[in-house]
Design an enzyme around this catalytic site. Structure first.
Site, PDB file in Angstrom:
ATOM      1  N   GLY A   9       0.832  -1.216   0.000  1.00  0.00           N
ATOM      2  CA  GLY A   9       0.000   0.000   0.000  1.00  0.00           C
ATOM      3  C   GLY A   9       0.854   1.248   0.000  1.00  0.00           C
ATOM      4  O   GLY A   9       0.626   2.184   0.776  1.00  0.00           O
ATOM      5  N   ALA A  10       1.835   1.294  -0.906  1.00  0.00           N
ATOM      6  CA  ALA A  10       2.758   2.445  -0.954  1.00  0.00           C
ATOM      7  C   ALA A  10       2.279   3.530  -1.922  1.00  0.00           C
ATOM      8  O   ALA A  10       2.974   4.523  -2.105  1.00  0.00           O
ATOM      9  CB  ALA A  10       4.157   1.971  -1.342  1.00  0.00           C
ATOM     10  N   VAL A  61      -3.257  -7.560  -2.801  1.00  0.00           N
ATOM     11  CA  VAL A  61      -2.948  -8.460  -1.677  1.00  0.00           C
ATOM     12  C   VAL A  61      -4.039  -9.512  -1.445  1.00  0.00           C
ATOM     13  O   VAL A  61      -3.797 -10.517  -0.781  1.00  0.00           O
ATOM     14  CB  VAL A  61      -2.671  -7.688  -0.351  1.00  0.00           C
ATOM     15  N   TYR A 153     -15.096  -3.504   9.613  1.00  0.00           N
ATOM     16  CA  TYR A 153     -13.745  -2.918   9.688  1.00  0.00           C
ATOM     17  C   TYR A 153     -13.120  -3.218  11.051  1.00  0.00           C
ATOM     18  O   TYR A 153     -11.962  -3.635  11.136  1.00  0.00           O
ATOM     19  CB  TYR A 153     -13.806  -1.412   9.437  1.00  0.00           C
ATOM     20  N   PRO A 183      -2.989   3.206  14.663  1.00  0.00           N
ATOM     21  CA  PRO A 183      -3.292   4.637  14.629  1.00  0.00           C
ATOM     22  C   PRO A 183      -4.778   4.928  14.824  1.00  0.00           C
ATOM     23  O   PRO A 183      -5.641   4.118  14.474  1.00  0.00           O
ATOM     24  CB  PRO A 183      -2.879   5.053  13.202  1.00  0.00           C
ATOM     25  N   GLU A 189      -6.196   9.168   2.206  1.00  0.00           N
ATOM     26  CA  GLU A 189      -7.322   8.877   1.308  1.00  0.00           C
ATOM     27  C   GLU A 189      -8.306   7.886   1.951  1.00  0.00           C
ATOM     28  O   GLU A 189      -9.292   7.467   1.330  1.00  0.00           O
ATOM     29  CB  GLU A 189      -6.793   8.319  -0.017  1.00  0.00           C
TER      30      GLU A 189
HETATM   31  P1  NDP Z   1      -5.000   5.200   1.924  1.00  0.00           P
HETATM   32  O1  NDP Z   1      -6.324   4.928   1.310  1.00  0.00           O
HETATM   33  O2  NDP Z   1      -4.415   6.562   1.800  1.00  0.00           O
HETATM   34  O3  NDP Z   1      -3.936   4.119   1.412  1.00  0.00           O
HETATM   35  C1  NDP Z   1      -4.266   2.757   1.374  1.00  0.00           C
HETATM   36  C2  NDP Z   1      -3.212   1.984   0.615  1.00  0.00           C
HETATM   37  O4  NDP Z   1      -3.566   0.586   0.645  1.00  0.00           O
HETATM   38  C3  NDP Z   1      -3.107   2.390  -0.826  1.00  0.00           C
HETATM   39  O5  NDP Z   1      -1.740   2.469  -1.198  1.00  0.00           O
HETATM   40  C4  NDP Z   1      -3.770   1.257  -1.577  1.00  0.00           C
HETATM   41  O6  NDP Z   1      -3.113   1.060  -2.825  1.00  0.00           O
HETATM   42  C5  NDP Z   1      -3.480   0.063  -0.654  1.00  0.00           C
HETATM   43  N1  NDP Z   1      -4.420  -1.026  -0.864  1.00  0.00           N
HETATM   44  C6  NDP Z   1      -5.742  -1.040  -0.574  1.00  0.00           C
HETATM   45  N2  NDP Z   1      -6.284  -2.205  -0.961  1.00  0.00           N
HETATM   46  C7  NDP Z   1      -5.272  -2.935  -1.518  1.00  0.00           C
HETATM   47  C8  NDP Z   1      -5.211  -4.212  -2.112  1.00  0.00           C
HETATM   48  N3  NDP Z   1      -6.300  -4.997  -2.212  1.00  0.00           N
HETATM   49  N4  NDP Z   1      -4.024  -4.662  -2.576  1.00  0.00           N
HETATM   50  C9  NDP Z   1      -2.931  -3.884  -2.469  1.00  0.00           C
HETATM   51  N5  NDP Z   1      -2.924  -2.663  -1.921  1.00  0.00           N
HETATM   52  C10 NDP Z   1      -4.102  -2.194  -1.462  1.00  0.00           C
HETATM   53  O7  NDP Z   1      -5.183   4.833   3.475  1.00  0.00           O
HETATM   54  P2  NDP Z   1      -4.184   4.909   4.736  1.00  0.00           P
HETATM   55  O8  NDP Z   1      -2.812   5.205   4.334  1.00  0.00           O
HETATM   56  O9  NDP Z   1      -4.840   5.750   5.755  1.00  0.00           O
HETATM   57  O10 NDP Z   1      -4.313   3.399   5.244  1.00  0.00           O
HETATM   58  C11 NDP Z   1      -3.222   2.528   5.382  1.00  0.00           C
HETATM   59  C12 NDP Z   1      -3.533   1.530   6.482  1.00  0.00           C
HETATM   60  O11 NDP Z   1      -3.723   2.228   7.704  1.00  0.00           O
HETATM   61  C13 NDP Z   1      -4.792   0.709   6.261  1.00  0.00           C
HETATM   62  O12 NDP Z   1      -4.541  -0.608   6.698  1.00  0.00           O
HETATM   63  C14 NDP Z   1      -5.817   1.389   7.182  1.00  0.00           C
HETATM   64  O13 NDP Z   1      -6.819   0.507   7.602  1.00  0.00           O
HETATM   65  C15 NDP Z   1      -4.920   1.803   8.324  1.00  0.00           C
HETATM   66  N6  NDP Z   1      -5.394   2.875   9.193  1.00  0.00           N
HETATM   67  C16 NDP Z   1      -5.753   4.092   8.673  1.00  0.00           C
HETATM   68  C17 NDP Z   1      -6.164   5.107   9.547  1.00  0.00           C
HETATM   69  C18 NDP Z   1      -6.627   6.438   9.057  1.00  0.00           C
HETATM   70  O14 NDP Z   1      -7.373   7.110   9.778  1.00  0.00           O
HETATM   71  N7  NDP Z   1      -6.203   6.893   7.893  1.00  0.00           N
HETATM   72  C19 NDP Z   1      -6.155   4.902  11.005  1.00  0.00           C
HETATM   73  C20 NDP Z   1      -5.783   3.576  11.407  1.00  0.00           C
HETATM   74  C21 NDP Z   1      -5.392   2.628  10.536  1.00  0.00           C
HETATM   75  P3  NDP Z   1      -3.826   0.693  -4.220  1.00  0.00           P
HETATM   76  O15 NDP Z   1      -5.203   1.275  -4.182  1.00  0.00           O
HETATM   77  O16 NDP Z   1      -2.917   1.300  -5.244  1.00  0.00           O
HETATM   78  O17 NDP Z   1      -3.802  -0.791  -4.254  1.00  0.00           O
HETATM   79  C1  8X3 Z   2      -9.084   4.168  11.033  1.00  0.00           C
HETATM   80  C2  8X3 Z   2      -9.527   4.864  12.263  1.00  0.00           C
HETATM   81  O1  8X3 Z   2     -11.556   5.469  13.677  1.00  0.00           O
HETATM   82  O2  8X3 Z   2     -11.866   5.368  11.265  1.00  0.00           O
HETATM   83  O3  8X3 Z   2      -8.624   2.888  11.290  1.00  0.00           O
HETATM   84  O4  8X3 Z   2     -11.628   3.357  12.539  1.00  0.00           O
HETATM   85  S1  8X3 Z   2     -11.226   4.738  12.428  1.00  0.00           S
END
Ligand code: NDP
Ligand code: 8X3
Length: 251
Positions: A9-10, A61, A153, A183, A189
């Site tokens: 997810g980079a 993934v 979720y 977090p 996004e």
């Molecule tokens: P973004 O939506 O900004 O980024 C998510 C990333 O995950 C993208 O690079 C996307 O890449 C990748 N991804 C999603 N589905 C797939 C897939 N099936 N295969 C490969 N890659 C995938 O979100 P965040 O950076 O916020 O989220 C990253 C992680 O942090 C997640 O696990 C999220 O649940 C977790 N998180 C986020 C929080 C928040 O408030 N933002 C808080 C707590 C946890 P692409 O679409 O190119 O595949």
């Molecule tokens: C993302 C944080 O509060 O939307 O994991 O579940 S929350």
């Protein structure tokens, strides 16, 4: 010797910020995601700005075969992975249990839980062979407390919490560190994806307070990755100053 991190997810959010942070610190990066255009763009940015090597792998993934094919395709010079960041993930929808969409549940479980397990399983033989490595799983405060309408979720992130604990026990004999970072609300996004492109709904999530930023998580990933060899941070919950937990947000 130059170290290597593999980031799932980079292409956005935490994963992209982590690639930027590690590349700036001189680490070689294997960046992965489904959007090949974004991977190529990030690879160019990192190679132009920092004296590091970047390898891209484009796969979903959720697709077991694609995960193993991608990892098994790594050229020999990319097979020494010091840190695996299991970050790829998403939330879809925020609905009461009886109204929630079954496809959303499937996608969240397949990505956040099974995807993380597949990638770990594919990378582990490379770490076990070296008797060294560090797996960092991105959980969530949603994996610590269940909130209203968070059903699928929250279940997926509780699973990440459990898998991280299980891995830490099972990987002890191999001397592989396992860290879970959980977090709270962070402005990426994430909410745009959760609300399926509805930017009004997404923006409301971050209104009225200063949420975490992607680079905050990148710094924490770097910190836990660069501690002395005998030190492992097992579990870390991080929120912005305005958030106490899943329920209390001061706006
Ligand atoms: P973004 O939506 O900004 O980024 C998510 C990333 O995950 C993208 O690079 C996307 O890449 C990748 N991804 C999603 N589905 C797939 C897939 N099936 N295969 C490969 N890659 C995938 O979100 P965040 O950076 O916020 O989220 C990253 C992680 O942090 C997640 O696990 C999220 O649940 C977790 N998180 C986020 C929080 C928040 O408030 N933002 C808080 C707590 C946890 P692409 O679409 O190119 O595949
Ligand atoms: C993302 C944080 O509060 O939307 O994991 O579940 S929350």
């Amino acid at each position: 010797m130059t170290k290597t991190i593999l980031i799932t997810g980079a292409t956005a959010g935490f994963g992209k910020a982590t690639a930027e942070h590690f590349a700036a610190a001189g680490w070689n990066c294997i960046i992965t995601g489904r959007r090949s255009d974004r991977l190529a763009e990030l690879a160019t940015e990192l190679k132009n700005n920092f004296a590091v090597k970047i390898h891209t792998l484009c796969f979903d993934v959720q697709d077991r075969e694609a995960v193993f094919t991608a990892i098994n395709s790594l050229p020999i010079e990319w097979q020494s992975i010091d840190v695996l960041l299991n970050n790829a993930g998403l939330a879809l929808g925020r609905d009461s249990f009886e109204l929630a969409n079954l496809d959303d549940w499937d996608t969240m479980i397949n990505t956040n839980v099974k995807g993380l397990m597949y990638v770990s399983k594919a990378v582990l033989p490379l770490m076990i062979a070296k008797k060294k490595g560090h797996i960092i799983n991105i959980g969530s405060t949603a994996g610590k407390e269940v909130y209203k309408d968070g059903n699928g979720y929250c279940a997926s992130k509780h699973a990440v919490d459990a898998i991280s604990k299980a891995m830490r026990i099972d990987l002890l004999p191999h001397q592989i560190k396992v860290t879970a970072i959980h977090p709270g609300a962070a402005e990426t996004e994430f909410s745009l994806v959760r609300f399926k492109g509805d930017d009004q709904k997404a923006n409301v999530v971050y209104d009225g307070y200063k949420a975490l930023e992607a680079k905050d998580i990148a710094e924490i990933v770097y910190y836990v990755s660069t501690l002395p060899a005998h030190v492992c941070i097992n579990d870390l919950v991080v929120t912005c100053l305005s958030q106490a937990n899943s329920f209390y947000l001061h706006k």
